[in-house]
Design a protein around this motif. Sequence first.
Motif, PDB file in Angstrom:
ATOM      1  N   GLN A  44       0.840  -1.194   0.000  1.00 15.18           N
ATOM      2  CA  GLN A  44       0.000   0.000   0.000  1.00 15.18           C
ATOM      3  C   GLN A  44       0.883   1.255   0.000  1.00 15.18           C
ATOM      4  O   GLN A  44       1.746   1.403   0.864  1.00 15.18           O
ATOM      5  CB  GLN A  44      -0.928   0.021   1.221  1.00 15.18           C
ATOM      6  CG  GLN A  44      -1.957   1.151   1.118  1.00 15.18           C
ATOM      7  CD  GLN A  44      -2.974   1.138   2.244  1.00 15.18           C
ATOM      8  OE1 GLN A  44      -2.635   0.859   3.389  1.00 15.18           O
ATOM      9  NE2 GLN A  44      -4.215   1.471   1.915  1.00 15.18           N
ATOM     10  N   LEU A  61       0.725  -8.899   4.350  1.00 14.30           N
ATOM     11  CA  LEU A  61       0.715 -10.319   4.016  1.00 14.30           C
ATOM     12  C   LEU A  61      -0.679 -10.785   3.582  1.00 14.30           C
ATOM     13  O   LEU A  61      -1.679 -10.365   4.163  1.00 14.30           O
ATOM     14  CB  LEU A  61       1.181 -11.114   5.243  1.00 14.30           C
ATOM     15  CG  LEU A  61       1.387 -12.624   5.079  1.00 14.30           C
ATOM     16  CD1 LEU A  61       2.363 -12.941   3.953  1.00 14.30           C
ATOM     17  CD2 LEU A  61       1.876 -13.228   6.394  1.00 14.30           C
ATOM     18  N   ARG A  62      -0.718 -11.619   2.561  1.00 12.91           N
ATOM     19  CA  ARG A  62      -1.976 -12.187   2.059  1.00 12.91           C
ATOM     20  C   ARG A  62      -1.872 -13.702   2.004  1.00 12.91           C
ATOM     21  O   ARG A  62      -0.804 -14.232   1.693  1.00 12.91           O
ATOM     22  CB  ARG A  62      -2.256 -11.642   0.642  1.00 12.91           C
ATOM     23  CG  ARG A  62      -2.434 -10.116   0.600  1.00 12.91           C
ATOM     24  CD  ARG A  62      -3.748  -9.719   1.243  1.00 12.91           C
ATOM     25  NE  ARG A  62      -3.993  -8.286   1.331  1.00 12.91           N
ATOM     26  CZ  ARG A  62      -3.868  -7.554   2.425  1.00 12.91           C
ATOM     27  NH1 ARG A  62      -3.428  -8.118   3.544  1.00 12.91           N
ATOM     28  NH2 ARG A  62      -4.172  -6.280   2.440  1.00 12.91           N
ATOM     29  N   ASN A 117       5.578  -5.130   8.722  1.00 12.41           N
ATOM     30  CA  ASN A 117       5.002  -5.313  10.060  1.00 12.41           C
ATOM     31  C   ASN A 117       5.762  -6.390  10.824  1.00 12.41           C
ATOM     32  O   ASN A 117       5.941  -7.501  10.325  1.00 12.41           O
ATOM     33  CB  ASN A 117       3.531  -5.721   9.949  1.00 12.41           C
ATOM     34  CG  ASN A 117       2.670  -4.585   9.448  1.00 12.41           C
ATOM     35  OD1 ASN A 117       2.382  -3.644  10.189  1.00 12.41           O
ATOM     36  ND2 ASN A 117       2.279  -4.647   8.180  1.00 12.41           N
ATOM     37  N   ASP A 178       3.694   1.538  14.968  1.00 11.72           N
ATOM     38  CA  ASP A 178       2.426   1.279  14.284  1.00 11.72           C
ATOM     39  C   ASP A 178       1.264   1.457  15.265  1.00 11.72           C
ATOM     40  O   ASP A 178       1.431   1.282  16.473  1.00 11.72           O
ATOM     41  CB  ASP A 178       2.457  -0.163  13.764  1.00 11.72           C
ATOM     42  CG  ASP A 178       1.454  -0.405  12.651  1.00 11.72           C
ATOM     43  OD1 ASP A 178       0.758   0.539  12.245  1.00 11.72           O
ATOM     44  OD2 ASP A 178       1.383  -1.553  12.187  1.00 11.72           O
ATOM     45  N   GLN A 202      -5.691   4.149  12.546  1.00  8.57           N
ATOM     46  CA  GLN A 202      -6.846   4.553  11.743  1.00  8.57           C
ATOM     47  C   GLN A 202      -8.098   4.844  12.567  1.00  8.57           C
ATOM     48  O   GLN A 202      -8.976   5.564  12.120  1.00  8.57           O
ATOM     49  CB  GLN A 202      -7.132   3.529  10.638  1.00  8.57           C
ATOM     50  CG  GLN A 202      -7.256   2.106  11.082  1.00  8.57           C
ATOM     51  CD  GLN A 202      -7.314   1.167   9.867  1.00  8.57           C
ATOM     52  OE1 GLN A 202      -6.440   1.142   9.003  1.00  8.57           O
ATOM     53  NE2 GLN A 202      -8.362   0.379   9.805  1.00  8.57           N
ATOM     54  N   GLU A 238      -9.600   7.740   4.047  1.00 10.01           N
ATOM     55  CA  GLU A 238     -10.568   7.277   3.045  1.00 10.01           C
ATOM     56  C   GLU A 238     -11.239   8.405   2.279  1.00 10.01           C
ATOM     57  O   GLU A 238     -11.898   8.167   1.277  1.00 10.01           O
ATOM     58  CB  GLU A 238     -11.645   6.415   3.733  1.00 10.01           C
ATOM     59  CG  GLU A 238     -11.095   5.117   4.316  1.00 10.01           C
ATOM     60  CD  GLU A 238     -12.152   4.237   4.961  1.00 10.01           C
ATOM     61  OE1 GLU A 238     -13.286   4.712   5.152  1.00 10.01           O
ATOM     62  OE2 GLU A 238     -11.821   3.076   5.282  1.00 10.01           O
ATOM     63  N   TYR A 257      -7.451   3.973   1.682  1.00  5.16           N
ATOM     64  CA  TYR A 257      -8.210   3.651   0.478  1.00  5.16           C
ATOM     65  C   TYR A 257      -8.453   4.868  -0.395  1.00  5.16           C
ATOM     66  O   TYR A 257      -8.680   4.731  -1.592  1.00  5.16           O
ATOM     67  CB  TYR A 257      -9.559   3.008   0.855  1.00  5.16           C
ATOM     68  CG  TYR A 257      -9.439   1.686   1.581  1.00  5.16           C
ATOM     69  CD1 TYR A 257      -8.261   0.940   1.543  1.00  5.16           C
ATOM     70  CD2 TYR A 257     -10.520   1.163   2.304  1.00  5.16           C
ATOM     71  CE1 TYR A 257      -8.165  -0.272   2.207  1.00  5.16           C
ATOM     72  CE2 TYR A 257     -10.432  -0.054   2.964  1.00  5.16           C
ATOM     73  CZ  TYR A 257      -9.249  -0.760   2.918  1.00  5.16           C
ATOM     74  OH  TYR A 257      -9.161  -1.966   3.572  1.00  5.16           O
TER      75      TYR A 257
HETATM   76  P1  C2E Z   1      -1.948  -2.710  10.126  1.00  8.50           P
HETATM   77  O1  C2E Z   1      -0.483  -2.945  10.195  1.00  8.50           O
HETATM   78  O2  C2E Z   1      -2.489  -1.631  10.982  1.00  8.50           O
HETATM   79  O3  C2E Z   1      -2.249  -2.481   8.589  1.00  8.50           O
HETATM   80  C1  C2E Z   1      -3.228  -1.583   8.113  1.00  8.50           C
HETATM   81  C2  C2E Z   1      -4.484  -2.315   7.738  1.00  8.50           C
HETATM   82  O4  C2E Z   1      -5.478  -1.369   7.356  1.00  8.50           O
HETATM   83  C3  C2E Z   1      -4.347  -3.256   6.552  1.00  8.50           C
HETATM   84  O5  C2E Z   1      -5.244  -4.332   6.736  1.00  8.50           O
HETATM   85  C4  C2E Z   1      -4.810  -2.379   5.390  1.00  8.50           C
HETATM   86  O6  C2E Z   1      -5.254  -3.122   4.269  1.00  8.50           O
HETATM   87  C5  C2E Z   1      -5.946  -1.650   6.051  1.00  8.50           C
HETATM   88  N1  C2E Z   1      -6.248  -0.363   5.429  1.00  8.50           N
HETATM   89  C6  C2E Z   1      -5.456   0.404   4.650  1.00  8.50           C
HETATM   90  N2  C2E Z   1      -6.080   1.539   4.278  1.00  8.50           N
HETATM   91  C7  C2E Z   1      -7.308   1.485   4.838  1.00  8.50           C
HETATM   92  C8  C2E Z   1      -8.440   2.370   4.817  1.00  8.50           C
HETATM   93  O7  C2E Z   1      -8.436   3.436   4.215  1.00  8.50           O
HETATM   94  N3  C2E Z   1      -9.540   1.983   5.523  1.00  8.50           N
HETATM   95  C9  C2E Z   1      -9.583   0.815   6.210  1.00  8.50           C
HETATM   96  N4  C2E Z   1     -10.696   0.506   6.878  1.00  8.50           N
HETATM   97  N5  C2E Z   1      -8.526  -0.062   6.253  1.00  8.50           N
HETATM   98  C10 C2E Z   1      -7.411   0.294   5.573  1.00  8.50           C
HETATM   99  P2  C2E Z   1      -4.809  -5.834   6.465  1.00  8.50           P
HETATM  100  O8  C2E Z   1      -3.911  -5.916   5.281  1.00  8.50           O
HETATM  101  O9  C2E Z   1      -6.058  -6.636   6.464  1.00  8.50           O
HETATM  102  O10 C2E Z   1      -3.946  -6.196   7.726  1.00  8.50           O
HETATM  103  C11 C2E Z   1      -4.494  -6.207   9.016  1.00  8.50           C
HETATM  104  C12 C2E Z   1      -3.437  -6.321  10.065  1.00  8.50           C
HETATM  105  O11 C2E Z   1      -2.773  -7.580   9.955  1.00  8.50           O
HETATM  106  C13 C2E Z   1      -2.331  -5.281   9.934  1.00  8.50           C
HETATM  107  O12 C2E Z   1      -2.760  -4.059  10.489  1.00  8.50           O
HETATM  108  C14 C2E Z   1      -1.231  -5.958  10.723  1.00  8.50           C
HETATM  109  O13 C2E Z   1      -1.413  -5.775  12.095  1.00  8.50           O
HETATM  110  C15 C2E Z   1      -1.457  -7.415  10.386  1.00  8.50           C
HETATM  111  N6  C2E Z   1      -0.514  -7.799   9.315  1.00  8.50           N
HETATM  112  C16 C2E Z   1      -0.635  -7.725   7.965  1.00  8.50           C
HETATM  113  N7  C2E Z   1       0.471  -8.191   7.352  1.00  8.50           N
HETATM  114  C17 C2E Z   1       1.320  -8.558   8.338  1.00  8.50           C
HETATM  115  C18 C2E Z   1       2.648  -9.115   8.359  1.00  8.50           C
HETATM  116  O14 C2E Z   1       3.319  -9.330   7.329  1.00  8.50           O
HETATM  117  N8  C2E Z   1       3.192  -9.372   9.594  1.00  8.50           N
HETATM  118  C19 C2E Z   1       2.512  -9.128  10.745  1.00  8.50           C
HETATM  119  N9  C2E Z   1       3.110  -9.410  11.914  1.00  8.50           N
HETATM  120  N10 C2E Z   1       1.287  -8.593  10.765  1.00  8.50           N
HETATM  121  C20 C2E Z   1       0.699  -8.312   9.574  1.00  8.50           C
END
Ligand code: C2E
Length: 274
Positions: A44, A61-62, A117, A178, A202, A238, A257
Amino acid sequence: VKDRGRAHFRFFREEMNHSFPNEALMESHLRRAIEMDELYIHYQPQVNLKTGQINSFEALLRWDNKTFGFVPPSQFIPIAEESGLILQLGDWVLEKVCHQLQEWQQKGYHHMRIAVNISPKQFKQETFSFYVESLLAQYQVSPEALEVEITESAMTNMRETLTVLNSLKKIGVVISIDDFGTGYSSLSYLKRYPIDIIKIDQSFIRGIETDEKNAAIAKTIIQLAQNLGMEVIAEGVEKLLQVDILKEANCHKAQGYYFSQPVSMNEVIARYFA
Ligand code: C2E
Ligand code: CA
Ligand code: CA
Ligand code: CA
């Protein structure tokens, strides 16, 4: 106990809206996700609010499971944390990102940065900073190109945290906090630890255009970061109205977004490296 178990089970299924029947099965599939080639990373962009330029991305991560389909991080990251699998997954993400940075740097994109992250478990590993250092060396990536995102929940032990952060700082990677403001730690860590960037959670950006309390909190965090000489990034942006407020408050960067969802590396290259 039986009833509670069932209630939990039901809740879990509803929230999942996917078809993993239970956590144990999810964990066993997650254990094989790397070898099954089911993991990938989306990126992003983080937009500089002054210039409109983009020179950093957050790696997210996906997981697309062969049997049960796409599983969002909000579901599998907690299970990875609990089971300890997060250590392997975290190493995998860091290595992929370093590989990507190597590719960019070889093409001459030296100013581009990727934020990763880092889970609390990963951060607390004694070998963490050595691992980061060895990856940078292996892929010949300059340390400023890599950012580590750490949450307040990883900073439970002050001496331990200081040791790891100082090692990372010495290596030269960028350190960000973060979800700032959502943890329980005190503000004093901002002066104690070598932090480069604060990411405003956020939950404080949501409704910033109508909610006076959120607006006050966001603006105060921006001011605080500036007074401490740190960069500040607003997450979850957003709406254009939110962008306007953040610009007005001199927030450095924004992510959300409004600008872009997390996207594949092919999409990143097509959009931002054309
Ligand atoms: P995070 O680190 O706080 O990442 C931001 C999350 O907010 C991401 O969700 C992103 O897709 C989402 N996001 C971005 N812009 C917006 C927006 O405008 N509105 C809303 N509502 N959401 C937005 P995602 O990708 O589903 O990841 C969720 C959480 O999972 C992350 O929160 C992080 O804590 C964890 N995560 C994701 N990838 C990794 C990783 O590689 N390692 C670790 N340890 N945690 C991860
Ligand atoms: Ca993050
Ligand atoms: Ca965040
Ligand atoms: Ca979060």
